[in-house]
Design a protein around this motif. Sequence first.
Motif, PDB file in Angstrom:
ATOM      1  N   GLY A  83       7.135  -4.451 -12.914  1.00 38.11           N
ATOM      2  CA  GLY A  83       6.393  -3.778 -11.856  1.00 38.11           C
ATOM      3  C   GLY A  83       5.981  -4.665 -10.700  1.00 38.11           C
ATOM      4  O   GLY A  83       5.405  -4.193  -9.727  1.00 38.11           O
ATOM      5  N   ARG A  84       6.268  -5.976 -10.817  1.00 40.11           N
ATOM      6  CA  ARG A  84       5.780  -6.899  -9.786  1.00 40.11           C
ATOM      7  C   ARG A  84       6.480  -6.691  -8.456  1.00 40.11           C
ATOM      8  O   ARG A  84       5.857  -6.792  -7.406  1.00 40.11           O
ATOM      9  N   ASP A  85       7.787  -6.430  -8.528  1.00 36.90           N
ATOM     10  CA  ASP A  85       8.529  -6.254  -7.274  1.00 36.90           C
ATOM     11  C   ASP A  85       7.953  -5.088  -6.486  1.00 36.90           C
ATOM     12  O   ASP A  85       7.807  -5.150  -5.269  1.00 36.90           O
ATOM     13  N   HIS A  86       7.604  -4.051  -7.244  1.00 38.47           N
ATOM     14  CA  HIS A  86       7.033  -2.868  -6.616  1.00 38.47           C
ATOM     15  C   HIS A  86       5.721  -3.237  -5.926  1.00 38.47           C
ATOM     16  O   HIS A  86       5.470  -2.854  -4.774  1.00 38.47           O
ATOM     17  N   VAL A  87       4.880  -4.014  -6.639  1.00 40.38           N
ATOM     18  CA  VAL A  87       3.601  -4.438  -6.071  1.00 40.38           C
ATOM     19  C   VAL A  87       3.835  -5.239  -4.801  1.00 40.38           C
ATOM     20  O   VAL A  87       3.166  -5.041  -3.780  1.00 40.38           O
ATOM     21  N   ARG A  88       4.828  -6.113  -4.841  1.00 41.81           N
ATOM     22  CA  ARG A  88       5.073  -6.961  -3.674  1.00 41.81           C
ATOM     23  C   ARG A  88       5.498  -6.160  -2.453  1.00 41.81           C
ATOM     24  O   ARG A  88       5.024  -6.416  -1.346  1.00 41.81           O
ATOM     25  N   THR A  89       6.390  -5.200  -2.665  1.00 41.55           N
ATOM     26  CA  THR A  89       6.849  -4.419  -1.496  1.00 41.55           C
ATOM     27  C   THR A  89       5.711  -3.564  -0.942  1.00 41.55           C
ATOM     28  O   THR A  89       5.525  -3.459   0.268  1.00 41.55           O
ATOM     29  N   THR A  90       4.927  -2.997  -1.893  1.00 50.01           N
ATOM     30  CA  THR A  90       3.805  -2.173  -1.440  1.00 50.01           C
ATOM     31  C   THR A  90       2.802  -3.034  -0.686  1.00 50.01           C
ATOM     32  O   THR A  90       2.224  -2.624   0.328  1.00 50.01           O
ATOM     33  N   LEU A  91       2.606  -4.255  -1.202  1.00 47.65           N
ATOM     34  CA  LEU A  91       1.640  -5.164  -0.592  1.00 47.65           C
ATOM     35  C   LEU A  91       2.079  -5.537   0.825  1.00 47.65           C
ATOM     36  O   LEU A  91       1.255  -5.612   1.747  1.00 47.65           O
ATOM     37  N   ALA A  92       3.384  -5.738   1.010  1.00 43.78           N
ATOM     38  CA  ALA A  92       3.901  -6.087   2.336  1.00 43.78           C
ATOM     39  C   ALA A  92       3.603  -4.952   3.309  1.00 43.78           C
ATOM     40  O   ALA A  92       3.181  -5.181   4.453  1.00 43.78           O
ATOM     41  N   ALA A  93       3.774  -3.723   2.817  1.00 45.35           N
ATOM     42  CA  ALA A  93       3.498  -2.557   3.646  1.00 45.35           C
ATOM     43  C   ALA A  93       2.010  -2.509   3.989  1.00 45.35           C
ATOM     44  O   ALA A  93       1.621  -2.234   5.132  1.00 45.35           O
ATOM     45  N   TYR A  94       1.174  -2.789   2.999  1.00 48.11           N
ATOM     46  CA  TYR A  94      -0.274  -2.784   3.201  1.00 48.11           C
ATOM     47  C   TYR A  94      -0.667  -3.821   4.250  1.00 48.11           C
ATOM     48  O   TYR A  94      -1.450  -3.546   5.165  1.00 48.11           O
ATOM     49  N   ALA A  95      -0.082  -5.028   4.113  1.00 45.48           N
ATOM     50  CA  ALA A  95      -0.399  -6.114   5.046  1.00 45.48           C
ATOM     51  C   ALA A  95      -0.013  -5.719   6.463  1.00 45.48           C
ATOM     52  O   ALA A  95      -0.764  -5.951   7.419  1.00 45.48           O
ATOM     53  N   ALA A  96       1.159  -5.071   6.591  1.00 44.98           N
ATOM     54  CA  ALA A  96       1.616  -4.642   7.917  1.00 44.98           C
ATOM     55  C   ALA A  96       0.650  -3.616   8.503  1.00 44.98           C
ATOM     56  O   ALA A  96       0.254  -3.699   9.678  1.00 44.98           O
ATOM     57  N   ALA A  97       0.224  -2.675   7.663  1.00 43.89           N
ATOM     58  CA  ALA A  97      -0.699  -1.631   8.111  1.00 43.89           C
ATOM     59  C   ALA A  97      -2.029  -2.249   8.532  1.00 43.89           C
ATOM     60  O   ALA A  97      -2.618  -1.863   9.557  1.00 43.89           O
ATOM     61  N   ALA A  98      -2.505  -3.228   7.738  1.00 43.06           N
ATOM     62  CA  ALA A  98      -3.775  -3.883   8.038  1.00 43.06           C
ATOM     63  C   ALA A  98      -3.693  -4.608   9.381  1.00 43.06           C
ATOM     64  O   ALA A  98      -4.625  -4.572  10.182  1.00 43.06           O
ATOM     65  N   ARG A  99      -2.555  -5.262   9.614  1.00 44.66           N
ATOM     66  CA  ARG A  99      -2.350  -5.969  10.888  1.00 44.66           C
ATOM     67  C   ARG A  99      -2.381  -4.988  12.053  1.00 44.66           C
ATOM     68  O   ARG A  99      -3.026  -5.219  13.067  1.00 44.66           O
ATOM     69  N   ASP A 100      -1.668  -3.858  11.856  1.00 51.11           N
ATOM     70  CA  ASP A 100      -1.619  -2.837  12.907  1.00 51.11           C
ATOM     71  C   ASP A 100      -3.013  -2.322  13.231  1.00 51.11           C
ATOM     72  O   ASP A 100      -3.341  -2.044  14.384  1.00 51.11           O
ATOM     73  N   ALA A 101      -3.840  -2.207  12.192  1.00 51.50           N
ATOM     74  CA  ALA A 101      -5.193  -1.685  12.378  1.00 51.50           C
ATOM     75  C   ALA A 101      -6.133  -2.750  12.923  1.00 51.50           C
ATOM     76  O   ALA A 101      -7.314  -2.490  13.123  1.00 51.50           O
ATOM     77  N   GLY A 102      -5.610  -3.973  13.101  1.00 53.50           N
ATOM     78  CA  GLY A 102      -6.418  -5.048  13.651  1.00 53.50           C
ATOM     79  C   GLY A 102      -7.422  -5.626  12.663  1.00 53.50           C
ATOM     80  O   GLY A 102      -8.421  -6.221  13.066  1.00 53.50           O
ATOM     81  N   LEU A 103      -7.150  -5.449  11.359  1.00 52.22           N
ATOM     82  CA  LEU A 103      -8.061  -6.004  10.344  1.00 52.22           C
ATOM     83  C   LEU A 103      -7.833  -7.505  10.215  1.00 52.22           C
ATOM     84  O   LEU A 103      -6.707  -7.984  10.290  1.00 52.22           O
ATOM     85  N   SER A 104      -8.908  -8.257   9.987  1.00 58.30           N
ATOM     86  CA  SER A 104      -8.759  -9.686   9.704  1.00 58.30           C
ATOM     87  C   SER A 104      -8.268  -9.819   8.262  1.00 58.30           C
ATOM     88  O   SER A 104      -8.473  -8.906   7.456  1.00 58.30           O
TER      89      SER A 104
END
Lengths: 118, 333
Positions: A83-104
């Motif tokens: 399940g780690r690969d899944h976590v990693r891809t989801t996490l990358a998406a989360y990080a991208a979304a956080a960046r877009d939202a201007g979160l530190s």
Amino acid sequence: MIWRIDPTSGAPVYLQLVSQVHVALARGDLTPGERLPSARELAESLELNMHTVLHAYQQLRDDGVIELRRGRGAVVVAGTAHGRDHVRTTLAAYAAAARDAGLSPEAAVALLKEEMLR
Amino acid sequence: MTRTPFPTAPADVSWRPHARRVALWSGVAGLVLVLGGALVALSWRSELPSTVASHWGSDGHPNGFSSLGTYVAVLVVTGVLCVAGFSAICWFWGHAAMTRRMVGASSVWIGAFLAVITVGSLWNQRGLTDAAHASDHGGVVALAILVPLVPAVVAALLVPGDPRIAATAPVRVDAARTPLAPSERAVWLRRVRGGPGLVVGVVAIAVTAAAAVLTHLWPLLVVPVLLTALLASFTEFEVRVDASGLHVRSLLGWPRTFVPADEVLAASTTTVNAFAEFGGWGWRVGRGGRIGIVPRSGEALLVERTGGRSLVVTVDDAATGAALLNTLADRAR
């Protein structure tokens, strides 16, 4: 892998070691079947008490991440990569979304932590 | 030759006197042993057959003969060439104590090996009228391999270790660093498994064992036994970078080496071609006296050290190790 601890950080040193193993597994730096260094060696290199390292290894064993075997030391348990690969891809998406939202990064980590502790 | 991404510092030649001393005394020791064996052999001239057995076949019986003078001369010339070769390696490439130790041990071993071969093979032929009756040679060869290991180890121990030469200059600014808080401690650990060298080793063990069994020269089984011990110690290494410096250690404890953090000029990554740069796999001396711990070719950690020394270890993720070593070397200044 690289192990680092900061005795002044406030977090118990053994927990710092534990979380690094989790992170290394998530990143694929540690793979099932791999042996962790002997507690004595890690303690010597990081100038720690050996019991601190043993404490961390026991915690990792209780977490189901490693097996402690006589003569073979601490071995990463097979199947923990599940399940780690899944976590990693989801996490990358989360990080991208956080960046877009201007979160530190701090805010993003805090949100993630909150979500996980729910 | 490995290229480093850094401008090269002026050559440090402080190793030269150490290298020359070892090249000379070990060369003299090797020659004294060879010539001593030759003199003993020549002193038996009157007791030996007119031609002596110089070569033994696989059935244990001699199948080559020559005059005593030629036989002894061939062994002496072999010894002189080997010893001169070892001394030359030390003279030109003896930057590291490890090289000087290997040379000291090799020169003494080869000298003693040839002396025991000379004396042992002729001892059996004293009083014979026909050298064709010379007895089985296997025991002498086994003895000649084993006994010289003792003085060889003594010679290696007589060579002083690397002198401590703390660096005076800071670690090169263009070398990679690991961001580390001042209170943070770190260690990088990595295992290296033996590569193609192990296959060569296994083949060598199988061939020498088969040869000893097929020829019934049982004492020669010492060769595969020694090779097995050697191979076992070269099977897996651990590379460790911590506050004390760089450690490379066989999982059996020997061989091992250590570069103190304050002797590190710069650590970097490189790509090693074990055959082109070191003539093979294992623990080796390469051009410029560089020590190579090269069980395989490919990605490697290169450490340039004070005293004109350098060391390369083939290991995965070498960049992480190099950056941490530079950071910890900064701290050791």
